[in-house]
Scaffold this motif. Structure first.
Motif, short mmCIF file in Angstrom:
data_model
loop_
_atom_site.label_atom_id
_atom_site.label_comp_id
_atom_site.label_asym_id
_atom_site.label_seq_id
_atom_site.Cartn_x
_atom_site.Cartn_y
_atom_site.Cartn_z
N MET A 7 81.34 29.21 -8.39
CA MET A 7 80.93 30.23 -9.62
C MET A 7 81.53 29.51 -10.83
SD MET A 7 81.92 34.30 -9.63
CE MET A 7 81.43 34.24 -11.58
N LEU A 8 80.54 29.52 -11.79
CA LEU A 8 81.06 28.51 -13.03
C LEU A 8 82.30 29.04 -13.50
CD1 LEU A 8 79.79 26.87 -15.29
CD2 LEU A 8 79.07 28.88 -16.43
N LYS A 9 82.80 30.33 -13.71
CA LYS A 9 83.92 30.76 -14.19
C LYS A 9 85.16 29.88 -13.30
CE LYS A 9 86.51 34.67 -16.05
NZ LYS A 9 86.52 36.09 -15.94
N ASP A 10 85.13 29.75 -12.07
CA ASP A 10 86.12 28.96 -11.50
C ASP A 10 86.15 27.70 -12.00
OD1 ASP A 10 86.47 31.20 -9.83
OD2 ASP A 10 85.10 30.79 -8.41
N ILE B 89 80.75 23.19 -27.13
CA ILE B 89 81.33 23.34 -25.85
C ILE B 89 81.08 24.90 -25.40
CG2 ILE B 89 83.94 23.61 -24.90
CD1 ILE B 89 84.76 21.32 -26.68
N CYS B 90 81.37 25.71 -26.32
CA CYS B 90 81.40 27.14 -25.92
C CYS B 90 79.82 27.64 -25.79
CB CYS B 90 82.02 27.97 -27.32
SG CYS B 90 83.86 27.69 -27.22
N SER B 91 78.91 27.12 -26.60
CA SER B 91 77.40 27.50 -26.36
C SER B 91 77.02 26.91 -25.04
CB SER B 91 76.61 26.98 -27.60
OG SER B 91 76.81 25.62 -27.73
N GLN B 92 77.62 25.80 -24.66
CA GLN B 92 77.26 25.26 -23.33
C GLN B 92 77.86 26.13 -22.23
OE1 GLN B 92 74.70 23.65 -22.15
NE2 GLN B 92 75.19 22.39 -20.44
N SER B 93 79.01 26.57 -22.42
CA SER B 93 79.70 27.57 -21.43
C SER B 93 78.74 28.99 -21.50
CB SER B 93 81.23 27.78 -21.81
OG SER B 93 81.97 26.65 -21.62
N ILE B 94 78.50 29.29 -22.61
CA ILE B 94 77.84 30.70 -22.52
C ILE B 94 76.49 30.56 -21.96
CG2 ILE B 94 76.68 32.14 -24.21
CD1 ILE B 94 79.17 31.81 -26.09
N LEU B 95 75.68 29.47 -22.21
CA LEU B 95 74.34 29.15 -21.66
C LEU B 95 74.46 28.97 -20.20
CD1 LEU B 95 72.68 27.58 -24.92
CD2 LEU B 95 72.09 30.04 -23.38
N LEU B 96 75.34 28.20 -19.74
CA LEU B 96 75.75 28.15 -18.20
C LEU B 96 75.70 29.56 -17.38
CD1 LEU B 96 77.28 24.47 -18.01
CD2 LEU B 96 75.02 25.09 -17.50
N LEU C 160 82.88 19.49 -16.91
CA LEU C 160 82.72 20.38 -15.89
C LEU C 160 82.33 19.66 -14.48
CD1 LEU C 160 80.83 23.55 -17.58
CD2 LEU C 160 83.32 23.39 -16.75
N GLY C 161 81.56 18.78 -14.86
CA GLY C 161 81.04 17.99 -13.73
C GLY C 161 82.16 16.97 -13.16
N ALA C 162 83.08 16.69 -13.92
CA ALA C 162 84.12 16.03 -13.43
C ALA C 162 85.04 16.83 -12.74
CB ALA C 162 85.00 15.37 -14.70
N VAL C 163 85.40 18.15 -12.94
CA VAL C 163 86.18 19.03 -12.29
C VAL C 163 85.49 19.42 -10.90
CG1 VAL C 163 86.98 21.56 -12.32
CG2 VAL C 163 87.41 19.99 -14.49
N GLU C 164 84.11 19.20 -11.16
CA GLU C 164 83.32 19.79 -9.88
C GLU C 164 83.75 18.52 -8.73
OE1 GLU C 164 79.25 21.64 -8.84
OE2 GLU C 164 79.18 19.88 -9.70
N GLN C 165 84.01 17.33 -9.08
CA GLN C 165 84.33 16.21 -8.11
C GLN C 165 85.87 16.07 -7.95
OE1 GLN C 165 81.78 13.16 -7.87
NE2 GLN C 165 80.46 13.64 -9.40
N GLY C 166 86.56 16.91 -8.50
CA GLY C 166 88.08 16.73 -8.31
C GLY C 166 88.69 16.14 -9.38
N LEU C 167 87.97 15.66 -10.28
CA LEU C 167 88.58 14.86 -11.56
C LEU C 167 88.92 15.84 -12.55
CD1 LEU C 167 85.71 12.19 -11.43
CD2 LEU C 167 88.04 11.56 -11.17
N GLY C 168 89.53 15.19 -13.67
CA GLY C 168 89.82 16.03 -14.81
C GLY C 168 89.85 15.36 -15.97
N MET D 68 75.71 24.09 -7.17
CA MET D 68 76.27 22.86 -7.83
C MET D 68 76.03 23.00 -9.30
SD MET D 68 75.37 19.41 -6.08
CE MET D 68 75.56 18.40 -7.53
N LEU D 69 76.78 22.57 -10.15
CA LEU D 69 76.60 22.33 -11.60
C LEU D 69 75.30 21.87 -12.08
CD1 LEU D 69 77.97 22.91 -14.26
CD2 LEU D 69 78.75 20.56 -14.11
N LYS D 70 75.06 20.58 -11.16
CA LYS D 70 73.62 20.08 -11.60
C LYS D 70 72.40 20.91 -11.77
CE LYS D 70 71.20 15.57 -11.48
NZ LYS D 70 71.18 14.03 -10.81
N ASP D 71 72.38 21.83 -10.77
CA ASP D 71 71.41 22.56 -10.71
C ASP D 71 71.39 23.61 -11.77
OD1 ASP D 71 70.59 21.59 -8.06
OD2 ASP D 71 71.87 22.75 -7.14
N LEU D 72 72.59 24.21 -11.91
CA LEU D 72 72.75 25.06 -13.25
C LEU D 72 72.21 24.37 -14.51
CD1 LEU D 72 73.93 28.08 -12.72
CD2 LEU D 72 76.16 27.08 -13.67
N ILE D 73 72.50 23.34 -14.90
CA ILE D 73 72.35 22.49 -16.00
C ILE D 73 70.91 22.22 -16.09
CG2 ILE D 73 72.60 20.11 -16.76
CD1 ILE D 73 75.56 20.03 -16.34
#
Lengths: 192, 192
Positions: free
Chosen positions: B1-4, A103-110, B110-118, A1-6
């Motif tokens: 995975m984060l990349k997805d 945006i990019c630094s957050q992608s990189i760090l996650l 990213l959180g929105a996308v995880e929930q099926g939103l955009g 889950m994204l929240k754990d990563l964050i």
């Protein structure tokens, strides 16, 4: 889950310096930035990837660490980052990068955290000196330096009280980061 | 995975407007922003959460959509966002928010996308008019508006050629986004 990563993605400032970060991994992190949103899709950010000890040492000299910890002047030899990503604005493309940097630094760090790494965005940089030292052409403007490595410290989030937002370290060298509450961040609005 | 998740996180501009986004979900997204890095840990960003059709309509008036699509003036009624997050700078805390805006919008999306939103970060806003319309106190400065909903369009990434970074739509209304290559983003550096 994204929240754990964050949650796991804290600003780490001490590392197992002897543990290398490969160029391949650094490139994968840039690929995450590459695939992220860019204002007007201009994509004016570029990156220098560094993982050699000699170059790491050159970069380290020009960084200021953890401003609030006045008794601490950054990680000791042995606990320093084993890699850096220098984020640049390619002004030949555009000098206006809107929110692309964050945006990019957050992608990189996650992405780094997902790989067991951790890092810290450093904005307090002797930019002119670093640019000269690394012979970075003047068309590129240094935006930020992302320090990376395998984290060697514990960072905990706690509730912010009395608007005291300064992070601090306890006697066991645990790093405490006070965060504002969800209620404080959401503005009460007539429709709610 | 984060990349997805990052790949799936495209800028969406057409939505199933009838599908509601709950306040609870919006709050969870703000919690992701709350737990993200903040320069000097000052945390000067605040948020207004909107999901009522009447307020959505008020906000919509002041937004400009997809600048490169000159024949398209934004989503039609029925395909408009069903929620908005207005990101504010609380200048009573600090007027300097460094990269916090991008960091937080990336966590939110990213959180929105995880929930099926955009969603889509919108920077082209009639700020003064929107501030007046929603009676937002002047201590808050509108940074950006994040439009949210259940995406009703296909967005594809393609290779950027000849520095032509403008996104475009084909006859089937598929939205194409040219991205620079990894090689273009990484500066060849003496140590490499």
């Amino acid at each position: 889950m994204l929240k754990d990563l964050i949650k796991k993605n804290r600003s780490y400032r001490r590392f197992y310096q002897e543990k290398q970060v490969s160029k391949e991994v650094l490139k994968e992190l840039i690929d995450l930035a590459r695939l992220s949103a860019s204002a007007r899709n201009v994509q004016p950010l570029k990156y220098i990837l560094v993982n050699k000890p000699e170059t790491n040492a050159k970069i380290f000299k020009y960084l200021t660490w953890a401003g609030y910890l006045t008794d601490w002047h950054g990680p000791e030899e042995g606990e320093r980052p084993s890699a850096y990503i220098i984020m640049l604005n390619d002004t030949n493309i555009s000098s206006n990068y809107f929110s692309d940097d964050g945006i990019c630094s957050q992608s990189i760090l996650l992405g780094a955290v997902e790989q067991g790494l951790g890092g810290c965005i450093i904005g307090s940089i002797e930019r002119i000196e670093l640019q000269k030292e690394l012979k970075i052409p003047l068309q590129y403007k240094i935006i930020q330096v992302i320090a990376l490595g395998f984290p060697k410290e514990e960072v905990v989030i706690e509730d912010l009280k009395d608007n005291n937002f300064k992070y601090w370290r306890d006697s066991k060298q645990v790093h405490h980061v006070p965060k504002r509450s969800l209620n404080e961040l959401i503005i009460n609005f007539e429709e709610t």
